[in-house]
Write a protein that holds these residues in place. Sequence first.
Motif, PDB file in Angstrom:
ATOM      1  N   CYS A  64      46.635  32.479  35.692  1.00  0.00           N
ATOM      2  CA  CYS A  64      46.413  33.891  36.014  1.00  0.00           C
ATOM      3  C   CYS A  64      46.400  34.065  37.529  1.00  0.00           C
ATOM      4  O   CYS A  64      46.362  33.078  38.275  1.00  0.00           O
ATOM      5  CB  CYS A  64      45.082  34.379  35.408  1.00  0.00           C
ATOM      6  SG  CYS A  64      43.640  33.497  36.039  1.00  0.00           S
ATOM      7  N   ILE A  69      44.808  32.472  43.372  1.00  0.00           N
ATOM      8  CA  ILE A  69      44.067  32.615  44.634  1.00  0.00           C
ATOM      9  C   ILE A  69      43.067  31.472  44.787  1.00  0.00           C
ATOM     10  O   ILE A  69      43.034  30.797  45.820  1.00  0.00           O
ATOM     11  CB  ILE A  69      43.319  33.972  44.707  1.00  0.00           C
ATOM     12  CG1 ILE A  69      44.273  35.152  44.496  1.00  0.00           C
ATOM     13  CG2 ILE A  69      42.607  34.110  46.070  1.00  0.00           C
ATOM     14  CD1 ILE A  69      43.588  36.505  44.362  1.00  0.00           C
ATOM     15  N   PHE A  91      40.581  44.783  44.020  1.00  0.00           N
ATOM     16  CA  PHE A  91      40.135  44.448  42.675  1.00  0.00           C
ATOM     17  C   PHE A  91      39.186  43.256  42.789  1.00  0.00           C
ATOM     18  O   PHE A  91      39.379  42.372  43.619  1.00  0.00           O
ATOM     19  CB  PHE A  91      41.340  44.117  41.786  1.00  0.00           C
ATOM     20  CG  PHE A  91      40.960  43.768  40.375  1.00  0.00           C
ATOM     21  CD1 PHE A  91      40.145  44.606  39.632  1.00  0.00           C
ATOM     22  CD2 PHE A  91      41.423  42.608  39.788  1.00  0.00           C
ATOM     23  CE1 PHE A  91      39.781  44.280  38.335  1.00  0.00           C
ATOM     24  CE2 PHE A  91      41.075  42.273  38.480  1.00  0.00           C
ATOM     25  CZ  PHE A  91      40.252  43.114  37.763  1.00  0.00           C
ATOM     26  N   ALA A  93      38.795  40.569  41.396  1.00  0.00           N
ATOM     27  CA  ALA A  93      39.327  39.205  41.249  1.00  0.00           C
ATOM     28  C   ALA A  93      39.534  38.514  42.596  1.00  0.00           C
ATOM     29  O   ALA A  93      39.392  37.291  42.692  1.00  0.00           O
ATOM     30  CB  ALA A  93      40.641  39.232  40.472  1.00  0.00           C
ATOM     31  N   GLN A 165      49.712  42.793  43.218  1.00  0.00           N
ATOM     32  CA  GLN A 165      50.226  44.131  42.897  1.00  0.00           C
ATOM     33  C   GLN A 165      51.547  44.392  43.619  1.00  0.00           C
ATOM     34  O   GLN A 165      51.977  45.546  43.707  1.00  0.00           O
ATOM     35  CB  GLN A 165      49.194  45.203  43.301  1.00  0.00           C
ATOM     36  CG  GLN A 165      47.851  45.023  42.603  1.00  0.00           C
ATOM     37  CD  GLN A 165      46.873  46.165  42.871  1.00  0.00           C
ATOM     38  OE1 GLN A 165      47.173  47.109  43.593  1.00  0.00           O
ATOM     39  NE2 GLN A 165      45.697  46.078  42.271  1.00  0.00           N
ATOM     40  N   SER A 186      50.076  37.842  40.186  1.00  0.00           N
ATOM     41  CA  SER A 186      49.582  37.914  38.811  1.00  0.00           C
ATOM     42  C   SER A 186      50.709  38.447  37.933  1.00  0.00           C
ATOM     43  O   SER A 186      51.466  39.325  38.362  1.00  0.00           O
ATOM     44  CB  SER A 186      48.389  38.861  38.736  1.00  0.00           C
ATOM     45  OG  SER A 186      48.128  39.228  37.385  1.00  0.00           O
ATOM     46  N   TYR A 188      49.859  39.589  34.793  1.00  0.00           N
ATOM     47  CA  TYR A 188      49.136  40.371  33.787  1.00  0.00           C
ATOM     48  C   TYR A 188      50.112  41.438  33.258  1.00  0.00           C
ATOM     49  O   TYR A 188      50.917  41.977  34.021  1.00  0.00           O
ATOM     50  CB  TYR A 188      47.913  41.000  34.474  1.00  0.00           C
ATOM     51  CG  TYR A 188      47.067  41.859  33.582  1.00  0.00           C
ATOM     52  CD1 TYR A 188      46.136  41.294  32.721  1.00  0.00           C
ATOM     53  CD2 TYR A 188      47.205  43.246  33.610  1.00  0.00           C
ATOM     54  CE1 TYR A 188      45.369  42.100  31.898  1.00  0.00           C
ATOM     55  CE2 TYR A 188      46.438  44.054  32.791  1.00  0.00           C
ATOM     56  CZ  TYR A 188      45.514  43.479  31.937  1.00  0.00           C
ATOM     57  OH  TYR A 188      44.761  44.262  31.119  1.00  0.00           O
ATOM     58  N   TYR A 323      39.619  51.736  42.681  1.00  0.00           N
ATOM     59  CA  TYR A 323      38.667  51.318  41.661  1.00  0.00           C
ATOM     60  C   TYR A 323      37.448  52.224  41.753  1.00  0.00           C
ATOM     61  O   TYR A 323      37.153  52.724  42.827  1.00  0.00           O
ATOM     62  CB  TYR A 323      38.323  49.844  41.853  1.00  0.00           C
ATOM     63  CG  TYR A 323      39.602  49.010  41.660  1.00  0.00           C
ATOM     64  CD1 TYR A 323      40.001  48.611  40.391  1.00  0.00           C
ATOM     65  CD2 TYR A 323      40.422  48.741  42.744  1.00  0.00           C
ATOM     66  CE1 TYR A 323      41.197  47.907  40.213  1.00  0.00           C
ATOM     67  CE2 TYR A 323      41.625  48.051  42.559  1.00  0.00           C
ATOM     68  CZ  TYR A 323      42.006  47.644  41.297  1.00  0.00           C
ATOM     69  OH  TYR A 323      43.191  46.991  41.129  1.00  0.00           O
TER      70      TYR A 323
END
Length: 374
Positions: A64, A69, A91, A93, A165, A186, A188, A323
């Motif tokens: 992931c 990272i 984020f 994470a 992103q 990522s 995702y 966020y």
Amino acid sequence: MSLYPQKVPFVNLSLQHQPIQSQITETLGKIIERGDFILGQALAEFETAFAAASGVQYGVGVACGTDAIALGLQACGINPGDEIIIPANTFIATIIAVIQAKAIPILVDCDPETALIDLTAAETAITSKTKAIIPVHLYGQMVSPSQLLDFANRHNLIIFEDAAQAHLAEREGYRAGAIGKAAAFSFYPSKNLGCFGDGGMLITNDAKIAEEMRTLRNYGARIKYLHTKIGTNSRLDNLQAAVLNVKLPYLEKWNRDRNLAAQHYNTLLEPLKHKGIVPIANHSGSGHIYHIYAIQITEKSPIDRNTLQQKLAQEGIETGIHYPVPCHLQPAYQNLGNPGDFPHAETLCQQILSLPIYPGLSNTQIEQVVGAIV
Ligand SMILES: *Cc1c(COP(=O)(O)O)cnc(C)c1O
């Protein structure tokens, strides 16, 4: 009551998967026949292809983005207790990964217009323990490479990009992941390039870092049963890599579609600026890949953010907030700062709203969304 009976979802992945579904199932079928599931051929192919597309030499697939990272920082020689500068507006994470690497996250505020890390604010966070900076290419817009390189060179810091992103984003002739010592991505499902589960990758031009990363992700061993590091189990599955191999050739087109959708939003939203409704600024033109299209509902606006979000929901328009609570005000992270420490990040959390954006979002849908805001 609505002219537009259709709902507008926040994302629609089936639009991108439907045209390539038979290609994907065929590829997956072959892997299932071969039983080639872990550290297989599709993974090796995708690592090479994704790194090359980003303008970088080596790619190492992991489970992931968070692991990319956390393990990536270790592979770059970050030691326990090293301080790492990161934006308060990211984020969670990013912070989790720094803590997993046993380093100390030092938050700094963001630029109020772009929502990206404020490198002037970062100057004041430097100490003798500062070892690295993690610029987060938030929403799909890169932090300025020239300003970042200048900052890192002056303070002798490692640049480790959080590009989760920003797959193939561009700015000043650089692609995301090609500025620093290494970068994390990522896959995702809802990221601009997403697989059918969790996935991530570290990319780097440094052969030693790539080799270290391959060791760390595989129980600390490059040679079976010879454990030179403690490491962990964090690999990008071969099935996921196969899905990503099919999708990668479409990524530039999908990113372009997102950028065009954003331009259409920008044009339609222009008249709302005087009412205090303002898109987050784009300083990288067509290089911004708009993972998120965010607008800010400022104090000048006659309607506040939460009320607007509810109004849009009533009209069938799904939105998001990226966020809603800044990292340093989350229950688990209160040691990272106090209310008021990062005022721009705190204001953004209260005022931003992410509008639907995805490849295949039509101009009519964009007009419907903006029509519901007015
Ligand atoms: C998604 C994301 C991550 C984490 O990636 P996962 O694959 O979910 O672990 C890290 N940083 C940012 C900015 C992200 O958007």
